[in-house]
Design a protein around this motif. Structure first.
Motif, PDB file in Angstrom:
ATOM      1  N   VAL A   9     -20.916 113.950  -5.612  1.00  0.00           N
ATOM      2  CA  VAL A   9     -19.786 113.431  -4.813  1.00  0.00           C
ATOM      3  C   VAL A   9     -19.123 114.546  -4.017  1.00  0.00           C
ATOM      4  CG1 VAL A   9     -19.074 111.286  -5.934  1.00  0.00           C
ATOM      5  CG2 VAL A   9     -18.362 113.448  -6.932  1.00  0.00           C
ATOM      6  N   CYS A  10     -18.973 115.719  -4.689  1.00  0.00           N
ATOM      7  CA  CYS A  10     -18.378 116.879  -4.007  1.00  0.00           C
ATOM      8  C   CYS A  10     -19.233 117.251  -2.801  1.00  0.00           C
ATOM      9  CB  CYS A  10     -18.314 118.094  -4.934  1.00  0.00           C
ATOM     10  SG  CYS A  10     -17.539 117.801  -6.539  1.00  0.00           S
ATOM     11  N   ALA A  11     -20.545 117.302  -2.999  1.00  0.00           N
ATOM     12  CA  ALA A  11     -21.472 117.708  -1.946  1.00  0.00           C
ATOM     13  C   ALA A  11     -21.403 116.735  -0.766  1.00  0.00           C
ATOM     14  CB  ALA A  11     -22.885 117.783  -2.503  1.00  0.00           C
ATOM     15  N   ASP A  12     -21.354 115.436  -1.056  1.00  0.00           N
ATOM     16  CA  ASP A  12     -21.264 114.440   0.023  1.00  0.00           C
ATOM     17  C   ASP A  12     -20.011 114.650   0.858  1.00  0.00           C
ATOM     18  OD1 ASP A  12     -23.608 113.226  -0.609  1.00  0.00           O
ATOM     19  OD2 ASP A  12     -22.705 111.460  -1.575  1.00  0.00           O
ATOM     20  N   ASP A  13     -18.877 114.838   0.169  1.00  0.00           N
ATOM     21  CA  ASP A  13     -17.614 115.031   0.894  1.00  0.00           C
ATOM     22  C   ASP A  13     -17.617 116.344   1.674  1.00  0.00           C
ATOM     23  OD1 ASP A  13     -16.754 112.657  -0.081  1.00  0.00           O
ATOM     24  OD2 ASP A  13     -15.171 113.458  -1.369  1.00  0.00           O
ATOM     25  N   PHE A  14     -18.182 117.381   1.081  1.00  0.00           N
ATOM     26  CA  PHE A  14     -18.219 118.689   1.756  1.00  0.00           C
ATOM     27  C   PHE A  14     -19.100 118.594   3.006  1.00  0.00           C
ATOM     28  CE2 PHE A  14     -19.270 123.469   1.477  1.00  0.00           C
ATOM     29  CZ  PHE A  14     -18.099 123.841   2.100  1.00  0.00           C
ATOM     30  N   GLN A  15     -20.224 117.894   2.892  1.00  0.00           N
ATOM     31  CA  GLN A  15     -21.097 117.721   4.067  1.00  0.00           C
ATOM     32  C   GLN A  15     -20.388 116.942   5.173  1.00  0.00           C
ATOM     33  OE1 GLN A  15     -25.451 116.807   3.267  1.00  0.00           O
ATOM     34  NE2 GLN A  15     -24.684 116.881   1.183  1.00  0.00           N
ATOM     35  N   SER A  16     -19.610 115.941   4.803  1.00  0.00           N
ATOM     36  CA  SER A  16     -18.932 115.190   5.869  1.00  0.00           C
ATOM     37  C   SER A  16     -17.787 116.024   6.463  1.00  0.00           C
ATOM     38  CB  SER A  16     -18.486 113.806   5.403  1.00  0.00           C
ATOM     39  OG  SER A  16     -17.443 113.899   4.498  1.00  0.00           O
ATOM     40  N   TYR A  17     -17.152 116.890   5.640  1.00  0.00           N
ATOM     41  CA  TYR A  17     -16.126 117.794   6.194  1.00  0.00           C
ATOM     42  C   TYR A  17     -16.755 118.730   7.231  1.00  0.00           C
ATOM     43  CZ  TYR A  17     -12.148 120.928   6.595  1.00  0.00           C
ATOM     44  OH  TYR A  17     -11.099 121.670   7.103  1.00  0.00           O
ATOM     45  N   ILE A  18     -17.933 119.279   6.884  1.00  0.00           N
ATOM     46  CA  ILE A  18     -18.653 120.184   7.793  1.00  0.00           C
ATOM     47  C   ILE A  18     -19.023 119.479   9.104  1.00  0.00           C
ATOM     48  CG2 ILE A  18     -20.876 121.385   8.074  1.00  0.00           C
ATOM     49  CD1 ILE A  18     -20.642 122.128   5.076  1.00  0.00           C
ATOM     50  N   ALA A  19     -19.364 118.201   8.986  1.00  0.00           N
ATOM     51  CA  ALA A  19     -19.705 117.439  10.192  1.00  0.00           C
ATOM     52  C   ALA A  19     -18.477 117.208  11.074  1.00  0.00           C
ATOM     53  CB  ALA A  19     -20.344 116.113   9.797  1.00  0.00           C
ATOM     54  N   ARG A  20     -17.307 117.027  10.433  1.00  0.00           N
ATOM     55  CA  ARG A  20     -16.061 116.791  11.190  1.00  0.00           C
ATOM     56  C   ARG A  20     -15.492 118.074  11.750  1.00  0.00           C
ATOM     57  NH1 ARG A  20     -12.234 115.219   7.367  1.00  0.00           N
ATOM     58  NH2 ARG A  20     -13.764 115.141   5.713  1.00  0.00           N
ATOM     59  N   ARG A  21     -15.549 119.147  10.927  1.00  0.00           N
ATOM     60  CA  ARG A  21     -14.983 120.448  11.306  1.00  0.00           C
ATOM     61  C   ARG A  21     -16.084 121.485  11.213  1.00  0.00           C
ATOM     62  NH1 ARG A  21      -9.268 120.652  10.003  1.00  0.00           N
ATOM     63  NH2 ARG A  21      -8.451 118.672  10.721  1.00  0.00           N
ATOM     64  N   VAL A  22     -16.678 121.779  12.338  1.00  0.00           N
ATOM     65  CA  VAL A  22     -17.799 122.717  12.375  1.00  0.00           C
ATOM     66  C   VAL A  22     -17.366 124.089  11.836  1.00  0.00           C
ATOM     67  CG1 VAL A  22     -19.436 123.888  13.913  1.00  0.00           C
ATOM     68  CG2 VAL A  22     -18.807 121.503  14.336  1.00  0.00           C
ATOM     69  N   PRO A  23     -18.143 124.672  10.915  1.00  0.00           N
ATOM     70  CA  PRO A  23     -17.791 125.994  10.377  1.00  0.00           C
ATOM     71  C   PRO A  23     -17.611 127.047  11.475  1.00  0.00           C
ATOM     72  CG  PRO A  23     -19.557 125.014   9.086  1.00  0.00           C
ATOM     73  CD  PRO A  23     -19.320 124.097  10.246  1.00  0.00           C
ATOM     74  N   GLN A  24     -16.531 127.803  11.377  1.00  0.00           N
ATOM     75  CA  GLN A  24     -16.203 128.842  12.361  1.00  0.00           C
ATOM     76  C   GLN A  24     -16.681 130.183  11.825  1.00  0.00           C
ATOM     77  OE1 GLN A  24     -14.640 127.906  15.408  1.00  0.00           O
ATOM     78  NE2 GLN A  24     -15.292 125.956  14.516  1.00  0.00           N
ATOM     79  N   VAL A  25     -17.648 130.773  12.483  1.00  0.00           N
ATOM     80  CA  VAL A  25     -18.299 131.964  11.930  1.00  0.00           C
ATOM     81  C   VAL A  25     -18.256 133.177  12.862  1.00  0.00           C
ATOM     82  CG1 VAL A  25     -19.820 130.590  10.443  1.00  0.00           C
ATOM     83  CG2 VAL A  25     -20.602 131.229  12.739  1.00  0.00           C
ATOM     84  N   ALA A  26     -17.383 133.121  13.890  1.00  0.00           N
ATOM     85  CA  ALA A  26     -17.364 134.207  14.882  1.00  0.00           C
ATOM     86  C   ALA A  26     -16.717 135.489  14.365  1.00  0.00           C
ATOM     87  CB  ALA A  26     -16.665 133.741  16.157  1.00  0.00           C
ATOM     88  N   SER A  27     -15.935 135.400  13.287  1.00  0.00           N
ATOM     89  CA  SER A  27     -15.305 136.600  12.709  1.00  0.00           C
ATOM     90  C   SER A  27     -14.922 136.312  11.261  1.00  0.00           C
ATOM     91  CB  SER A  27     -14.038 136.981  13.486  1.00  0.00           C
ATOM     92  OG  SER A  27     -13.014 136.031  13.233  1.00  0.00           O
ATOM     93  N   ARG A  28     -14.595 137.392  10.520  1.00  0.00           N
ATOM     94  CA  ARG A  28     -14.139 137.221   9.140  1.00  0.00           C
ATOM     95  C   ARG A  28     -12.950 136.275   9.063  1.00  0.00           C
ATOM     96  NH1 ARG A  28     -12.627 142.603   6.330  1.00  0.00           N
ATOM     97  NH2 ARG A  28     -14.892 142.690   6.416  1.00  0.00           N
ATOM     98  N   ASP A  29     -11.962 136.495   9.938  1.00  0.00           N
ATOM     99  CA  ASP A  29     -10.773 135.654   9.839  1.00  0.00           C
ATOM    100  C   ASP A  29     -11.072 134.205  10.220  1.00  0.00           C
ATOM    101  OD1 ASP A  29      -7.972 135.638   9.017  1.00  0.00           O
ATOM    102  OD2 ASP A  29      -7.627 134.945  11.073  1.00  0.00           O
ATOM    103  N   ASP A  30     -11.895 134.002  11.238  1.00  0.00           N
ATOM    104  CA  ASP A  30     -12.270 132.627  11.601  1.00  0.00           C
ATOM    105  C   ASP A  30     -12.916 131.920  10.415  1.00  0.00           C
ATOM    106  OD1 ASP A  30     -11.398 133.011  14.171  1.00  0.00           O
ATOM    107  OD2 ASP A  30     -13.382 132.926  15.113  1.00  0.00           O
ATOM    108  N   PHE A  31     -13.850 132.600   9.761  1.00  0.00           N
ATOM    109  CA  PHE A  31     -14.543 131.950   8.646  1.00  0.00           C
ATOM    110  C   PHE A  31     -13.605 131.737   7.460  1.00  0.00           C
ATOM    111  CE2 PHE A  31     -17.435 131.909   4.915  1.00  0.00           C
ATOM    112  CZ  PHE A  31     -17.989 130.657   5.172  1.00  0.00           C
TER     113      PHE A  31
END
Ligand code: FAD
Length: 106
Positions: free
Chosen positions: A49-71
Motif C-alpha cells: 500500500v505504501c509503495a502504491d501511494d508513493f508511486q502515485s505521489y511521484i507521478a503527481r510531483r516529479v522528483p526534483q534532482v537538480a541539486s541537494r536542496d531541491d531533492f
C-alpha cells in the motif's frame, strides 16, 4: 510481512541521508541515477500500500534532482504527504538538512 513502522523509520533514514549526501551540483549521470533510484525504490518498497501511494505521489510531483536542496525539499514534501495521511505532525522542510546532515538522530 515486515513491520511497517520499523521499515518506514529505517527507510526514511536511508532516503534523507542519501539526500543529505547528494551533491549540490550533481552531474547529468548523478541526476539520472537518482531518478532511477527513486523510481525503483517506489516499485520495490516492501509495503505494498505504501509503495502504491508513493508511486502515485511521484507521478503527481516529479522528483526534483537538480541539486541537494531541491531533492531534500522534494523528499521532505513526500514524507509530509505520508505524515498527513497517517495523522502525524508535518515537518518544517526548511530544517531538513539540519535534521539529516549529520545522520540519524533518533
Ligand atoms: P517517521 O515518519 O518514520 O520519521 C522518522 C524521522 O524523520 C522523524 O522522527 C523526524 O525526525 C523525521 N521527519 C519526519 N518528517 C519528515 C520530513 N517530512 N522530512 C524530513 N524528515 C522528517 N506507513 C503507513 O502506515 N502507511 C503508508 O502508506 C506508509 N507509506 C510509506 C511510504 C514510504 C516511502 C516510506 C519510506 C514509509 C511509509 N510509511 C507508511 C511508514 C511511515 O512513514 C513511518 O515511517 C512510520 O509510521 C514510523 O513513523 P515515525 O513516527 O517513527 O517517524
Amino acid at each position: 510481512p515486515p513491520d511497517v513502522e520499523i521499515l518506514g523509520r529505517s527507510s526514511w533514514t536511508l532516503l534523507h541521508t542519501i539526500a543529505a549526501t547528494y551533491p549540490d551540483t550533481p552531474s547529468r549521470t548523478q541526476q539520472a541515477d537518482m531518478l532511477r533510484f527513486v523510481d525503483l525504490f517506489a516499485k520495490l518498497y516492501p509495503c505494498w500500500v505504501c509503495a502504491d501511494d508513493f508511486q502515485s505521489y511521484i507521478a503527481r510531483r516529479v522528483p526534483q534532482v537538480a541539486s541537494r536542496d531541491d531533492f531534500g525539499q522534494w523528499l521532505c514534501g513526500a514524507h509530509n504527504d505520508v505524515n498527513r495521511k497517517l495523522g502525524k505532525q508535518e515537518f518544517d522542510c526548511s530544517k531538513w538538512l539540519e535534521r539529516w546532515k549529520t545522520g540519524p538522530k533518533d
